[in-house]
Design an enzyme around this catalytic site. Structure first.
Site, PDB file in Angstrom:
ATOM      1  N   ILE A   7       0.837  -1.269   0.214  1.00  0.00           N
ATOM      2  CA  ILE A   7      -0.548   0.377   0.244  1.00  0.00           C
ATOM      3  C   ILE A   7       0.531   0.997   0.071  1.00  0.00           C
ATOM      4  CG2 ILE A   7      -2.204   1.282   0.813  1.00  0.00           C
ATOM      5  CD1 ILE A   7      -2.855  -1.781   2.755  1.00  0.00           C
ATOM      6  N   THR A  31      -6.013  -0.347  10.738  1.00  0.00           N
ATOM      7  CA  THR A  31      -6.202  -1.417  10.014  1.00  0.00           C
ATOM      8  C   THR A  31      -8.348  -1.356  11.131  1.00  0.00           C
ATOM      9  OG1 THR A  31      -6.857  -3.664   9.988  1.00  0.00           O
ATOM     10  CG2 THR A  31      -5.213  -2.685  11.492  1.00  0.00           C
ATOM     11  N   ASP A  32      -8.912  -2.219   9.871  1.00  0.00           N
ATOM     12  CA  ASP A  32     -10.241  -2.165  10.437  1.00  0.00           C
ATOM     13  C   ASP A  32     -10.054  -3.689  12.054  1.00  0.00           C
ATOM     14  OD1 ASP A  32      -9.982  -4.350   9.069  1.00  0.00           O
ATOM     15  OD2 ASP A  32     -11.774  -3.900   7.857  1.00  0.00           O
ATOM     16  N   GLU A  33      -9.347  -4.044  11.798  1.00  0.00           N
ATOM     17  CA  GLU A  33      -9.067  -5.525  13.306  1.00  0.00           C
ATOM     18  C   GLU A  33      -8.824  -5.078  14.219  1.00  0.00           C
ATOM     19  OE1 GLU A  33      -6.074  -8.389  11.988  1.00  0.00           O
ATOM     20  OE2 GLU A  33      -6.135  -7.922   9.637  1.00  0.00           O
ATOM     21  N   TYR A  88      -1.167 -10.106  15.648  1.00  0.00           N
ATOM     22  CA  TYR A  88      -0.933  -8.746  14.622  1.00  0.00           C
ATOM     23  C   TYR A  88      -2.064  -7.265  15.041  1.00  0.00           C
ATOM     24  CZ  TYR A  88      -2.117  -6.254  10.648  1.00  0.00           C
ATOM     25  OH  TYR A  88      -2.708  -4.334   9.346  1.00  0.00           O
ATOM     26  N   LYS A 118      -1.535  -3.292  16.196  1.00  0.00           N
ATOM     27  CA  LYS A 118      -1.881  -2.126  15.781  1.00  0.00           C
ATOM     28  C   LYS A 118      -2.717  -1.221  16.647  1.00  0.00           C
ATOM     29  CE  LYS A 118      -1.300  -1.070  11.839  1.00  0.00           C
ATOM     30  NZ  LYS A 118       0.253  -0.463  11.178  1.00  0.00           N
TER      31      LYS A 118
HETATM   32  P1  NAD Z   1       3.448  -4.973   3.814  1.00  0.00           P
HETATM   33  O1  NAD Z   1       3.983  -6.323   4.212  1.00  0.00           O
HETATM   34  O2  NAD Z   1       3.343  -5.049   1.831  1.00  0.00           O
HETATM   35  O3  NAD Z   1       4.807  -3.813   3.445  1.00  0.00           O
HETATM   36  C1  NAD Z   1       5.115  -3.330   4.903  1.00  0.00           C
HETATM   37  C2  NAD Z   1       5.683  -2.981   4.586  1.00  0.00           C
HETATM   38  O4  NAD Z   1       7.082  -1.655   5.681  1.00  0.00           O
HETATM   39  C3  NAD Z   1       6.876  -3.181   3.849  1.00  0.00           C
HETATM   40  O5  NAD Z   1       7.971  -2.819   2.552  1.00  0.00           O
HETATM   41  C4  NAD Z   1       8.526  -3.079   4.822  1.00  0.00           C
HETATM   42  O6  NAD Z   1       9.607  -3.465   4.305  1.00  0.00           O
HETATM   43  C5  NAD Z   1       8.104  -1.905   5.657  1.00  0.00           C
HETATM   44  N1  NAD Z   1       9.074  -2.887   7.241  1.00  0.00           N
HETATM   45  C6  NAD Z   1       7.873  -3.228   8.330  1.00  0.00           C
HETATM   46  N2  NAD Z   1       9.259  -3.308   9.086  1.00  0.00           N
HETATM   47  C7  NAD Z   1       9.921  -2.040   9.041  1.00  0.00           C
HETATM   48  C8  NAD Z   1      10.495  -1.718   9.394  1.00  0.00           C
HETATM   49  N3  NAD Z   1      10.648  -2.095  10.895  1.00  0.00           N
HETATM   50  N4  NAD Z   1      11.004  -0.586   9.368  1.00  0.00           N
HETATM   51  C9  NAD Z   1      11.322   0.018   8.241  1.00  0.00           C
HETATM   52  N5  NAD Z   1      10.364  -0.875   6.772  1.00  0.00           N
HETATM   53  C10 NAD Z   1       9.745  -1.819   7.483  1.00  0.00           C
HETATM   54  O7  NAD Z   1       2.144  -4.053   3.819  1.00  0.00           O
HETATM   55  P2  NAD Z   1       0.787  -3.166   3.073  1.00  0.00           P
HETATM   56  O8  NAD Z   1      -0.539  -4.560   3.275  1.00  0.00           O
HETATM   57  O9  NAD Z   1       1.040  -2.452   2.539  1.00  0.00           O
HETATM   58  O10 NAD Z   1       0.146  -2.713   4.713  1.00  0.00           O
HETATM   59  C11 NAD Z   1       0.538  -1.283   4.670  1.00  0.00           C
HETATM   60  C12 NAD Z   1      -0.481  -0.864   6.117  1.00  0.00           C
HETATM   61  O11 NAD Z   1      -1.187  -0.742   6.035  1.00  0.00           O
HETATM   62  C13 NAD Z   1       0.272  -1.387   7.939  1.00  0.00           C
HETATM   63  O12 NAD Z   1       0.735  -0.271   8.255  1.00  0.00           O
HETATM   64  C14 NAD Z   1      -1.317  -1.887   7.670  1.00  0.00           C
HETATM   65  O13 NAD Z   1      -0.792  -2.339   8.890  1.00  0.00           O
HETATM   66  C15 NAD Z   1      -2.220  -1.194   6.913  1.00  0.00           C
HETATM   67  N6  NAD Z   1      -3.724  -2.251   6.710  1.00  0.00           N
HETATM   68  C16 NAD Z   1      -3.133  -3.100   5.670  1.00  0.00           C
HETATM   69  C17 NAD Z   1      -4.483  -2.972   5.104  1.00  0.00           C
HETATM   70  C18 NAD Z   1      -4.163  -4.832   4.161  1.00  0.00           C
HETATM   71  O14 NAD Z   1      -5.372  -4.672   3.680  1.00  0.00           O
HETATM   72  N7  NAD Z   1      -2.898  -5.038   3.765  1.00  0.00           N
HETATM   73  C19 NAD Z   1      -5.453  -2.579   5.449  1.00  0.00           C
HETATM   74  C20 NAD Z   1      -5.518  -1.876   6.406  1.00  0.00           C
HETATM   75  C21 NAD Z   1      -4.162  -1.795   7.241  1.00  0.00           C
HETATM   76  O1  TDX Z   2      -4.439 -19.115   1.963  1.00  0.00           O
HETATM   77  C1  TDX Z   2      -5.509 -18.238   2.777  1.00  0.00           C
HETATM   78  N1  TDX Z   2      -6.742 -18.634   2.709  1.00  0.00           N
HETATM   79  C2  TDX Z   2      -7.707 -18.209   3.161  1.00  0.00           C
HETATM   80  O2  TDX Z   2      -8.980 -18.591   3.631  1.00  0.00           O
HETATM   81  C3  TDX Z   2      -4.963 -17.168   3.530  1.00  0.00           C
HETATM   82  C4  TDX Z   2      -4.096 -16.482   3.303  1.00  0.00           C
HETATM   83  C5  TDX Z   2      -6.765 -16.537   3.821  1.00  0.00           C
HETATM   84  N2  TDX Z   2      -7.642 -17.065   4.065  1.00  0.00           N
HETATM   85  C6  TDX Z   2      -8.040 -15.901   4.501  1.00  0.00           C
HETATM   86  C7  TDX Z   2      -8.484 -15.244   6.133  1.00  0.00           C
HETATM   87  C8  TDX Z   2      -8.601 -14.452   5.904  1.00  0.00           C
HETATM   88  O3  TDX Z   2     -10.012 -15.202   6.205  1.00  0.00           O
HETATM   89  O4  TDX Z   2      -8.744 -15.053   3.491  1.00  0.00           O
HETATM   90  C9  TDX Z   2      -8.765 -13.457   4.841  1.00  0.00           C
HETATM   91  C10 TDX Z   2      -8.373 -12.691   3.919  1.00  0.00           C
HETATM   92  O5  TDX Z   2      -6.488 -12.509   4.605  1.00  0.00           O
HETATM   93  P1  TDX Z   2      -5.478 -11.774   4.567  1.00  0.00           P
HETATM   94  O6  TDX Z   2      -5.527 -11.653   3.203  1.00  0.00           O
HETATM   95  O7  TDX Z   2      -4.312 -12.873   5.413  1.00  0.00           O
HETATM   96  O8  TDX Z   2      -6.186 -10.666   5.201  1.00  0.00           O
HETATM   97  P2  TDX Z   2      -6.273 -10.459   6.413  1.00  0.00           P
HETATM   98  O9  TDX Z   2      -6.423 -11.818   8.016  1.00  0.00           O
HETATM   99  O10 TDX Z   2      -8.110 -10.285   7.043  1.00  0.00           O
HETATM  100  O11 TDX Z   2      -5.785  -9.106   6.968  1.00  0.00           O
HETATM  101  C11 TDX Z   2      -5.470  -7.858   5.638  1.00  0.00           C
HETATM  102  O12 TDX Z   2      -6.371  -6.629   6.078  1.00  0.00           O
HETATM  103  C12 TDX Z   2      -6.234  -5.754   7.148  1.00  0.00           C
HETATM  104  C13 TDX Z   2      -4.382  -7.744   6.452  1.00  0.00           C
HETATM  105  O13 TDX Z   2      -3.159  -8.686   5.528  1.00  0.00           O
HETATM  106  C14 TDX Z   2      -3.524  -6.414   7.441  1.00  0.00           C
HETATM  107  O14 TDX Z   2      -2.325  -6.380   7.139  1.00  0.00           O
HETATM  108  C15 TDX Z   2      -4.744  -5.635   6.794  1.00  0.00           C
HETATM  109  O15 TDX Z   2      -4.890  -4.834   7.894  1.00  0.00           O
END
Ligand code: NAD
Ligand code: TDX
Length: 332
Positions: A13, A121-123, A148, A152
């Site tokens: 992101i 995150t909404d979690e 996790y 957060k």
């Molecule tokens: P990601 O794991 O793809 O990216 C995380 C990045 O942070 C990576 O580039 C990693 O190298 C960097 N990082 C990790 N530890 C670090 C450290 N100690 N110092 C500097 N950099 C570091 O994650 P994402 O899915 O892009 O999520 C980004 C943010 O959005 C997070 O804060 C996550 O909690 C939040 N978020 C994610 C989702 C989702 O669905 N993916 C939803 C809501 C919120």
């Molecule tokens: O192989 C899989 N099979 C499966 O059924 C994986 C990897 C996940 N799942 C399920 C678990 C969850 O119900 O799918 C759903 C989504 O899983 P993830 O992609 O791991 O996401 P989730 O745990 O919901 O968390 C994500 O959304 C909130 C992000 O990873 C977080 O960073 C964010 O905060």
């Protein structure tokens, strides 16, 4: 907001947000990223060198963070360990990066007076029952389930305390599940897309009835920029695009798009403590700040994402075997 420091900007992101800034603003960007397994230099490669600089470093390292923060107008703090399943195998880096890292950023912005937007995150709100008409709002009590989401939640509390106690100029956003290009193949949607492209079967945890509220990463980025510019200091904004789907339905859409029977998936060991349903009510962001998502149609956004993974096999294929071996060792 001419100089923006984006922590975690080489992740899924954070890199999307850097693309958003380059396309839609005049801002110059410094990415501070530790380049963990989740980071990708390729996700930033198309961006101009004269506007985007990558600094490799740890957000929990004050010696790196303090001078960088002081040189910028705003910090957007994405850096985190982000995968629930990894937090169940080893919570330690989640505590270090998500809590100590956020503390380090807060101390730096306190000293420098720099504006902060904290990405969450909404979690943090725990989960909802499938038949509950409620959705999360900014008033929902915190109730995180996993290491996790607890880390957060703790980081959000630190931000709120630094606003109240020290007058730090910060906002917080809590977003629902993101999808789109450059998402690591450990996550649900890219894992299943790449399994099917590889001729394998999607792996669904448990019965697959869990609901996630999907938003395209482009819409997350536009919401964050809106909040950074127009949000009220000390406020929290929930970001969501009304994209609730069961995991089973998402898997069926992926299979159908790739020409496979819709029941061609496997049920595998469920996640410990698996949250049942997330759902976001983003009324505050929409009415106060006038934000709207561009990807209103999840099926269309998913189809584009599937095509992106078909076209970028060079990017994800080197990581596929290791990622699947890690899951296989856990019966997933
Ligand atoms: P990601 O794991 O793809 O990216 C995380 C990045 O942070 C990576 O580039 C990693 O190298 C960097 N990082 C990790 N530890 C670090 C450290 N100690 N110092 C500097 N950099 C570091 O994650 P994402 O899915 O892009 O999520 C980004 C943010 O959005 C997070 O804060 C996550 O909690 C939040 N978020 C994610 C989702 C989702 O669905 N993916 C939803 C809501 C919120
Ligand atoms: O192989 C899989 N099979 C499966 O059924 C994986 C990897 C996940 N799942 C399920 C678990 C969850 O119900 O799918 C759903 C989504 O899983 P993830 O992609 O791991 O996401 P989730 O745990 O919901 O968390 C994500 O959304 C909130 C992000 O990873 C977080 O960073 C964010 O905060």
């Amino acid at each position: 907001m001419n100089r923006v420091l984006v922590t975690g900007g080489a992740g899924f992101i954070g890199s999307n947000f850097c693309h958003h800034l380059v396309t839609h603003t005049d801002a110059n960007i410094t990415v501070l990223d530790k380049m963990t397994y989740a980071a990708s230099r390729e996700s930033l490669a198309a961006l101009p060198d004269d506007r985007v600089e990558l600094v490799v470093g740890d957000v929990a390292d004050g010696a790196v963070v303090d001078p960088l923060v002081a040189e910028h107008d705003a910090v957007v703090h994405f850096a985190a360990e982000s995968h629930n399943d990894n937090s169940l195998s080893d919570p330690s880096p989640f505590i270090q990066t998500n809590l100590v890292g956020t503390f380090t950023i807060l101390e730096a912005v306190r000293k420098a007076g720099t504006r902060l937007h904290h990405i969450s995150t909404d979690e943090v709100y725990g989960d909802l029952e499938l038949d509950d008409p409620a959705r999360f709002t900014e008033a929902t009590p915190y109730n995180p389930s996993s290491p996790y989401s607890a880390s957060k939640a703790g980081s959000d509390h630190l931000v709120r305390a630094w606003v109240r106690s020290f007058g730090v100029r910060a906002t917080i956003s809590n977003c629902s599940n993101n999808y789109g290009p450059w998402q690591h193949i450990e996550k649900f949607i890219p894992r299943q897309i790449t399994n099917v492209i590889d001729g394998g079967r999607p792996k669904v945890y448990g019965a697959g009835l869990n609901v996630r509220d999907w938003i395209h990463a482009d819409d997350h980025s536009s919401a964050v920029w809106t909040i950074l510019n127009h949000g009220r200091i000390g406020e929290t904004y929930l970001i969501g695009a009304d994209g609730e789907e069961t995991n089973l339905d998402v898997v069926r859409m992926i299979l159908a798009h790739l020409g496979r029977p819709e029941d061609d998936f496997e049920q595998v060991t469920d996640r410990a403590g698996h949250d049942m349903r997330y759902a976001i009510d983003s009324t505050k962001l929409r009415t106060e700040l006038g934000w709207q998502p561009q990807f209103a149609d999840f099926a269309a956004g998913l189809a584009r994402t599937i095509e992106w993974y078909q076209e970028h096999q060079d990017w994800w294929r080197p990581h596929k075997q290791h990622t699947e071996a890690t899951y296989a060792a856990k019966g997933q």
